[in-house]
Design an enzyme around this catalytic site. Structure first.
Site, PDB file in Angstrom:
ATOM      1  N   ASP A 644      42.659  43.266  43.501  1.00  0.00           N
ATOM      2  CA  ASP A 644      44.064  42.915  43.606  1.00  0.00           C
ATOM      3  C   ASP A 644      44.724  43.953  44.525  1.00  0.00           C
ATOM      4  OD1 ASP A 644      46.517  41.696  43.105  1.00  0.00           O
ATOM      5  OD2 ASP A 644      46.938  43.053  41.446  1.00  0.00           O
ATOM      6  N   ASP A1120      44.999  45.060  37.851  1.00  0.00           N
ATOM      7  CA  ASP A1120      45.811  45.727  36.847  1.00  0.00           C
ATOM      8  C   ASP A1120      45.974  44.889  35.584  1.00  0.00           C
ATOM      9  OD1 ASP A1120      47.443  43.748  37.726  1.00  0.00           O
ATOM     10  OD2 ASP A1120      48.996  45.045  38.539  1.00  0.00           O
ATOM     11  N   ASP A1124      45.629  38.881  36.588  1.00  0.00           N
ATOM     12  CA  ASP A1124      44.221  38.841  36.966  1.00  0.00           C
ATOM     13  C   ASP A1124      43.294  38.569  35.788  1.00  0.00           C
ATOM     14  OD1 ASP A1124      45.177  39.652  39.468  1.00  0.00           O
ATOM     15  OD2 ASP A1124      45.030  41.754  38.907  1.00  0.00           O
TER      16      ASP A1124
END
Length: 1466
Positions: A644, A1120, A1124
């Site tokens: 990410d 994080d 996700d």
């Protein structure tokens, strides 16, 4: 009827509604601002006798007047009950806008069901939704007829259930016990001394087949559960009296589908069972079991307003039968049962049999030591299991006092009493939430790091009815649009307030005493309890970790089977030899069985987990925690890592670079305003278009909700709203979800930074129930109206707070009336705010520029929009677009307004530019991954150009690499909107065109199908890249012309085709289209070339990981945890950056906020993988060396002595095997990856090569000792003693000495150092142990004492032969080391090539013999007669020996790399 409090337990904070005292500090502190309630209409408060009517009406303040033009049906002033003479003299307050008349009028409209008399009101009503009596019919009545919840079970004896949370399918079989078979099983178990029950314990299906018979699921006494991995469990079926309806068991499922007429049928008997802490209930009509995890009450969708009433005790009794207690109670086995289970483990039973066998063979010392070690191992495992179980149980168990609404009375209870549908009070002392619940009233802030891995507090708002129709309770997590209303079990409650009214509005408020327009308490309704909650899913994932694709343990047991086969061969050979020697049956049986214990070492299974244990310990020191230890070895296989961007590669916090607002006179961007706090405070002071531009519009455009057609013919810059009524500073100060906790701003880091840049002050609404109401004089003066809860207020830093002493015009502040949270799918967020004293509301929207642009009037968007956006994104800045509009609408209608109606017909305000800095560790980490040839991919929700810029800055996209971005050319929206045929729409979607253009020069493009780089020799017609086709024929013609241009006016880019130095950056829109419509070959090429994936939704991130896995990659994902979760769970190695020690989001959790943890996990994974392979090879070779020694000694009836076995196993093997696993991971990740397949040619070549070397040396020494000086053949002192083996002999001494050297030196050879582990010299324990053992063995060889010879039963051989043993030991070490390092790695691929050539020649000969015979096998099927299966990837037949020997069954991603000439470093 109002709910009653229990008289014996009245809450301390309950307040009587009759209190009416005056607060002496009221005028000093300030009065409550009369903005709107956030989610409902407060009940009307009765006027005191003689109290004047409200100071202002809706009409006089313009709350319902159009912004421009005149209404087609003007409202009559007769509706105003206040004298007109007071209109201009009454001081303005928010109670004037949202005063008593507002509530009376709104209540009257809702009761009578009348519509507004004005056209504007009718349009507003059509866009809104009323919660009173609302039923989510559209969702409740539709269903997927293929879902298992609605499909009848075709086989009443068996059933399959897919457990979505675990990702596995279980198979159920109904069984009933057979009395006769049960008695026979018991008798045979007794007669066999427990052998038969023991075997059936190890192979449960034998006992099931023996003692049970198939039965219908409806009548089954036991359900046999088998998963796809072969695990079997036998679970008893519980039957209970019930007496409730079918709907009460299966909830809303019975209201849908073909059985909806049976939802009220009474079920007298209930059959259920539990497996893996799932509870399954039998459906009598579908004839199968259904999990109760997906249960929903049909009332939640049919009549959501009624849910606030809670449960009655009758319903509570029924639901407690279905769901049980709200507890995550882990079964803790008793010590006796644990001991029993551990002892009966096949490993320890093998140990016990070996000990008994050694006792029969007079190996008492060795048997005693092994017995002590085994008992110690059992006790250690027992203690560790108890400790882990207790730790998990303590983590899972939670109980707290809670107030529950039952039969309309609030009662004190405990968390275990909660059931789905219960309404309970969310109190401030409830630090941990006891269940999954939906918030009904009030607002909360919670810490969900346990769930998402993100430690940023999350705000929760009361639920709206549509949420119930979207819920899928079978999944432990929800989408963002649902999760914002749900309180998840186990998460931490940071703050709770009673400032938000629920969907029931005044109907809910009237249920309990309250003095203001706010609820008396924050309430929530239970959705799920126990193991069905998110916390239960986390605990279940720890107890039952998901099986991974790594086959090391499966292959290891296969190899143990090979060793067992060798043992059987040795067993038969030894029997034949012992019969030849004339030994007794006792010694033949004992020694032959002992050979099996030699070949299959008892310590083999334990040593394979040593590397994992040490790796976990080292990771724990690095604050990296793992809930699935089996994933450690998988980390060593990772060859692609997805990241990410925000918060992972870049800093979590953003710095505001400045604001670029719009000048509407020229419709251009103004200069960059670096300090947003210096922007004009009020509505735009910048010059704007003349007022005439906004006054002569057709009145159909009047009002903020009017739908202005984009094709309306008006003279520029005419538009429906006046931008001068808006303010960029207002947008920055209000359009966010920032909260205040203990004086600190919390929320999304972007929102916090944006608000801090304004320098304004935020003040959240207080709970008015804790304040004293104003006096009657204040109400009579018209200066204050108590009309509802106070919203969040923002004001400039120097502005005064509103009090009774201030006139509204002298106070500058804004109240945030309505908030629409950020939606990842829509990529935007919006608010409705109102400035104190203003006659209109202000709508502000912020989000992705491309998303906001589509919502704005075109004439408010500067022509340089794309240029300015490109300028900032190319430099890595994050750009947020701002838009807004003024809106006149009454507060009640505003609360029912849909999001789509708010976020349309906007005025573009400008860009807010953020600087998102890279973390200091990002570039070095990515550089090391690149050097290790581990592919890196960025997967983000940010703008594609920003992502490319960050990718170049961090080195993910190397300097000089050309990046291509896609553009999706579709038919025009008008065509899609007017097409009534779904097939036409599908055809249109399939006919869309993906155009790939280089970011640095648009003459460089990619072939849409092959993604081959091409150079344009003539520019393309821009019309071919526009969404302009109005018919399908025009779209086809547009595509044909583009392909003609591509064929005639572009050439192959030879440089890039040769070097492969290019990549693509894919947007979420194009990714979705290609997944659905593009050929698989194109998708594979896109996945291989993709380095950046931007504007990706959470689901698309997870799908990307799955597609990469489908190409053969071992994929990792680091994020994080916020958006996700899906990708983290889908990845082979998911690593969440979180402060939590365990997160349901990922198997690995790092408390560090940078990505260095990725290197640590991969390094430790490689070290653990290599250690597991080394330990396995060492233990296998040790057994073969000992097997060789014993087999040679069996030739004359000899063997090893008791202390010889003891010394080898306890003083050589165990210390070396344990210390071998302590070697730390190498400090750098190298390009070479460790072997991950135990049955690979490289591993087997090494192992069998070492067997040949070491066994050969033993044969040489065995023959050499017979030629040594002083040798005498072995002779028994008592020729008649045939019940024992001959120990003391020259052969025994020679083989014992050389084998001791082999055990030590082979450990040194197999203990691999760089490039996967550090040098063995860093493993001090291993070095010291090996050195001491070598020195001692040299001492025993060269200078043995009488005591040593006596203990080990050695013969005093000649000095020359002792030196010969040392020489052969050195030769043995050199041969093993050279073979392991050089010879065997060359032999393995050479043998593979020779094998492929031989197979090719054999198949070619077969095809020549019978050209029409189809040859099956290989990597791909081939139906062409006579065509060999081992053709090359391009389809042609191999013509050289090199091509014939090439491996064709390669992984798909390697095949695509070869086709596209992708360099290995990519």
């Amino acid at each position: 009827m109002a709910h009653r409090e229990s008289t014996d337990k009245r809450p301390a904070n309950s307040v009587s509604s009759s209190a009416s005292t005056t607060d002496p500090h009221l005028s000093r502190i300030g009065t409550p601002r009369q903005y709107s309630a956030i989610n409902a209409i407060p009940p009307p408060q009765p006027h005191a006798k003689g109290t004047p009517t409200p100071a202002a009406s809706l009409e006089s303040q313009g709350a319902l007047q159009p912004l421009t033009g005149t209404s087609s049906t003007p409202r009559s002033l007769e509706q105003v009950s206040r004298p007109a003479s007071r209109l201009s003299h009454a001081p303005f307050t928010y109670s004037g806008v949202f005063g008593q008349n507002t509530w009376d009028e709104a209540a009257k409209q809702r009761e009578e069901g009348s519509s507004s008399s004005s056209e504007e009101e009718e349009e507003s009503e059509s866009d809104g939704e009323s919660y009173e009596g609302l039923a989510v019919e559209d969702i409740n009545e539709t269903y997927d007829q293929d879902l298992p919840e609605y499909v009848h079970n075709p086989d009443p004896f068996t059933q399959s259930i897919f457990l979505e949370e675990e990702g596995v399918t279980i198979h159920l079989r109904g069984m009933s016990s057979s009395v006769l078979a049960g008695w026979a099983y018991t008798v045979l178990g007794i007669l066999s001394c427990g052998v038969i029950p023991l075997l059936c314990r190890w192979v449960p299906k034998w006992k099931i087949a023996w003692t049970m018979q198939p039965a219908r699921l409806a009548d089954a006494e036991t359900v046999v559960v088998t998963d796809e991995f072969g695990a079997i469990a036998s679970v008893p079926v519980q039957r209970r009296f019930y007496g409730g309806s079918l709907e009460s068991i299966f909830g809303s499922l019975t209201r849908k589908g073909p059985l909806q007429d049976h939802n009220d049928d009474i079920v007298n008997s209930l059959a259920m069972f539990s497996h893996m802490y799932y509870r399954f209930v039998y459906h009598p009509y579908l004839e199968k079991f259904l999990p109760n995890a997906c249960w929903m009450d049909s009332q939640w969708t049919r009549a959501p307003v009624s849910i606030r009433a809670g449960l009655t005790y009758d319903v509570r009794d029924l639901r407690s039968t279905i769901f049980g207690d709200n507890s995550i109670d882990i079964e803790e086995k008793s010590t006796v049962r644990l001991l029993f289970d551990e002892v009966l483990n096949p490993f320890y039973m093998f140990q016990a049999g070996s000990v008994v066998l050694w006792c029969f063979d007079n190996y008492y010392y060795y048997a005693t030591c092994i017995l002590i070690i085994s008992i110690s191992g059992i006790l250690e495992t027992l203690v560790e299991t108890k400790r882990n179980t207790r730790k998990i149980k303590e983590m899972a168990h939670f109980s707290c006092p809670v107030r529950i609404l039952r039969d309309g009375i609030w009662r004190d209870g405990i968390a275990e009493d909660l059931l789905p549908g219960d309404v309970f009070e969310v109190a401030s002392n409830m630090y941990t939430l006891p269940c999954d619940a939906v918030l009904l009233e009030g607002d909360c802030i919670v810490n969900e790091s346990m769930l998402t891995g993100e430690s940023v507090p999350v705000a929760k708002t009361p639920v709206v009815p549509a949420v119930f129709g979207k819920m899928r309770l079978a999944s432990s997590t929800f989408g963002a649009d649902i999760a914002k209303h749900v309180l998840f079990s186990g998460t931490k409650l940071v703050r709770v307030k009673k400032t938000a009214v629920g969907l029931g509005g005044d109907r809910w408020l009237s249920l309990e005493p309250q003095r203001t327009g706010m609820p008396a308490r924050a309430t929530a309704m239970v959705l799920r309890t126990g193991f069905n909650t998110t916390k239960g899913a986390l605990v279940r994932s720890i107890l039952f970790p998901r099986p991974n694709k790594f086959k090391f343990y499966e292959d290891s047991f296969r190899f143990i089977g090979v060793l067992a086969a060798i043992a059987v061969i040795g067993f038969l050979a030894s029997i034949s030899n012992f019969l030849r020697l004339g030994l007794t049956a006792h010694i033949i049986t004992v020694r032959a069985l002992d050979l099996i214990t030699v070949v299959v070492p008892p310590a083999l299974p334990a040593t394979m987990s040593i590397g994992v244990s040490f790796a976990l310990a080292r990771l724990r020191k690095q604050s990296i925690f793992c809930i699935s230890p089996t994933r450690i070895n998988v980390c060593g296989k990772v060859n692609v890592m997805c990241f990410d961007k925000t918060g992972t590669l870049t800093e979590e916090g953003l710095d505001v670079l400045g604001v670029r607002s719009v000048n509407y006179d020229s419709c251009t961007f103004g200069a960059m305003q670096e300090d947003p706090a210096s922007l004009p405070t009020g509505p735009m002071a910048a010059p704007s278009a003349p007022s005439s531009a906004f006054s002569s519009m057709d009145n159909r455009y009047a009002g903020g909700l009017a739908g202005l057609g984009r094709s309306a013919s008006v003279s520029a810059p005419r538009r429906a709203v006046d931008p001068s009524k808006l303010s960029v500073l207002h947008a920055l100060a209000t359009c966010h979800a920032v909260k205040v906790i203990d004086g600190q701003l919390v929320g999304d880091p972007l929102d916090v930074k944006m608000f801090e840049s304004t320098g304004w002050i935020i003040e959240e609404g207080d709970e008015q129930s804790s304040q004293e109401p104003p006096t009657g004089e204040q109400l009579a003066g018209g200066s204050l109206k108590v009309a509802g809860p106070v919203p969040t207020v923002v004001r400039p830093p120097q502005a005064s707070r509103f009090t009774l002493d201030h006139a509204p015009q002298s106070v500058y502040e804004l109240g945030i009336i309505r908030t629409f949270d950020f939606s990842a799918a829509l990529r935007r967020q919006s608010v409705v705010a109102k400035r104190l004293g203003a006659k209109y509301n202000e709508v502000y929207v912020k989000g992705a520029p491309e998303a906001i642009r589509e919502l704005c009037f075109p004439d408010t968007v500067p022509q340089s929009f794309d240029k300015i956006l490109l300028e900032y994104t190319n430099h890595g800045y994050r750009v947020i677009a701002l838009a807004g509009k003024p809106l006149k609408m009454s507060w009640p209608k505003l609360q029912r307004l849909k999001r789509d109606s708010v976020e349309q017909d906007l005025v573009f305000l400008g860009f807010l530019v953020f600087e998102n800095k890279l973390k200091d560790t990002t570039a070095p980490v990515l550089r090391e991954l690149q050097q290790a040839r581990i592919r890196q991919i960025m997967c983000t929700g940010d703008n594609v150009l920003t992502a490319i810029s960050v990718g170049r800055e961090c080195g993910m996209v190397p300097e000089g690499m050309r990046v291509y971005v896609p553009q999706l050319v579709r038919p025009c929206q008008a065509l899609a909107a007017t097409s009534d045929d779904p097939q036409d729409l599908d055809s249109l979607a399939a006919r869309a065109l993906v155009v790939w253009v280089a970011t640095d020069d648009d003459k460089y493009i990619l072939d849409p199908y092959t993604l081959e780089p091409r150079v344009a020799t003539s520019p393309v017609n821009e019309e071919l890249l526009e969404d302009s086709a109005e018919t399908m024929e025009e779209m086809r013609e547009q595509m044909r012309q583009y392909y003609d241009w591509l064929h005639n006016y572009t050439d192959t880019d030879l440089r890039l085709t040769t070097t492969g130095d290019y990549c693509v950056a894919v947007t979420g829109e194009v990714f979705r289209y290609m997944m659905d419509e593009s050929p698989m070959a194109t998708v594979d090429r896109m996945l291989m070339r993709g380095a950046i994936y931007a504007r990706m939704s959470p689901d698309e991130k997870a799908e990307l990981v799955e597609k990469l896995q489908g190409l053969g990659y071992c994929a990792g994902f680091c994020g994080d945890g916020a958006n996700d979760c899906g990708a983290l769970r889908a990845a082979d190695v998911g690593l969440s950056l979180s402060e939590a020690e365990a997160s349901v989001a990922a198997p690995f959790t790092s408390q560090s906020t940078d990505i260095r943890c990725v290197l640590e996990v991969i390094r430790e994974g490689r070290a653990a993988l290599v250690t597991s392979f080394s330990c396995f090879k060492y233990m296998a070779l040790y057994s073969i060396i000992q097997f060789t020694s014993v087999s040679l000694l069996y030739e004359f009836g000899g063997g090893l002595g008791d202390f010889q076995f003891l010394y080898i196993d306890l003083f050589i093997i165990v210390p070396l095997a344990v210390f071998m696993g302590r070697t730390p991971a190498y400090h750098k990740i190298m390009p070479k990856r460790p072997t991950a397949n135990l049955m690979s040619k490289r591993v087997l070549t090494s192992l069998f090569g070492q067997i040949v070397v070491n066994s050969g040396i033993q044969f040489i020494v065995y023959r050499a000792v017979k030629q040594s000086p002083g040798y005498t053949p072995p002779v028994r002192t008592d020729p008649t003693d045939l019940d024992s083996l001959l120990i003391m002999s020259y052969e025994n001494t020679a083989l014992f000495l050389i084998s001791c050297f082999q055990y030590i030196l082979v450990a040194c050879v197999f203990s691999i150092g760089p490039p996967f582990r550090q040098s063995n010299l860093r493993n001090h324990g291993f070095v010291i142990t090996a050195a001491v053992l070598v020195l001692f063995t040299v001492l025993v060889t060269l200078w043995p004492t009488d005591w040593i010879n006596g203990v080990f039963e050695l013969i005093d051989v000649s000095t020359g032969f002792r030196r010969t043993v040392l020489v052969w030991a050195a030769i043995n070490f050199a041969a093993s080391q050279i073979g392991e390092s050089y010879a065997f790695p060359w032999i393995a691929p050479t043998m593979a090539k020779v094998t492929r050539i031989a197979r090719y020649l054999a198949r070619s000969a077969m095809c020549r013999t019978n050209p029409y015979q189809r040859v099956s096998g290989g990597a791909r099927g081939n139906a062409d007669p006579g065509k060999d299966i081992d053709d090359l990837e391009d389809g042609r037949a191999p013509v050289t020996w090199e091509e014939i020997a090439r491996k064709t069954d390669i992984k798909p991603y390697k095949r695509v790399m070869r086709e596209m000439a992708i360099p290995l470093w990519y």
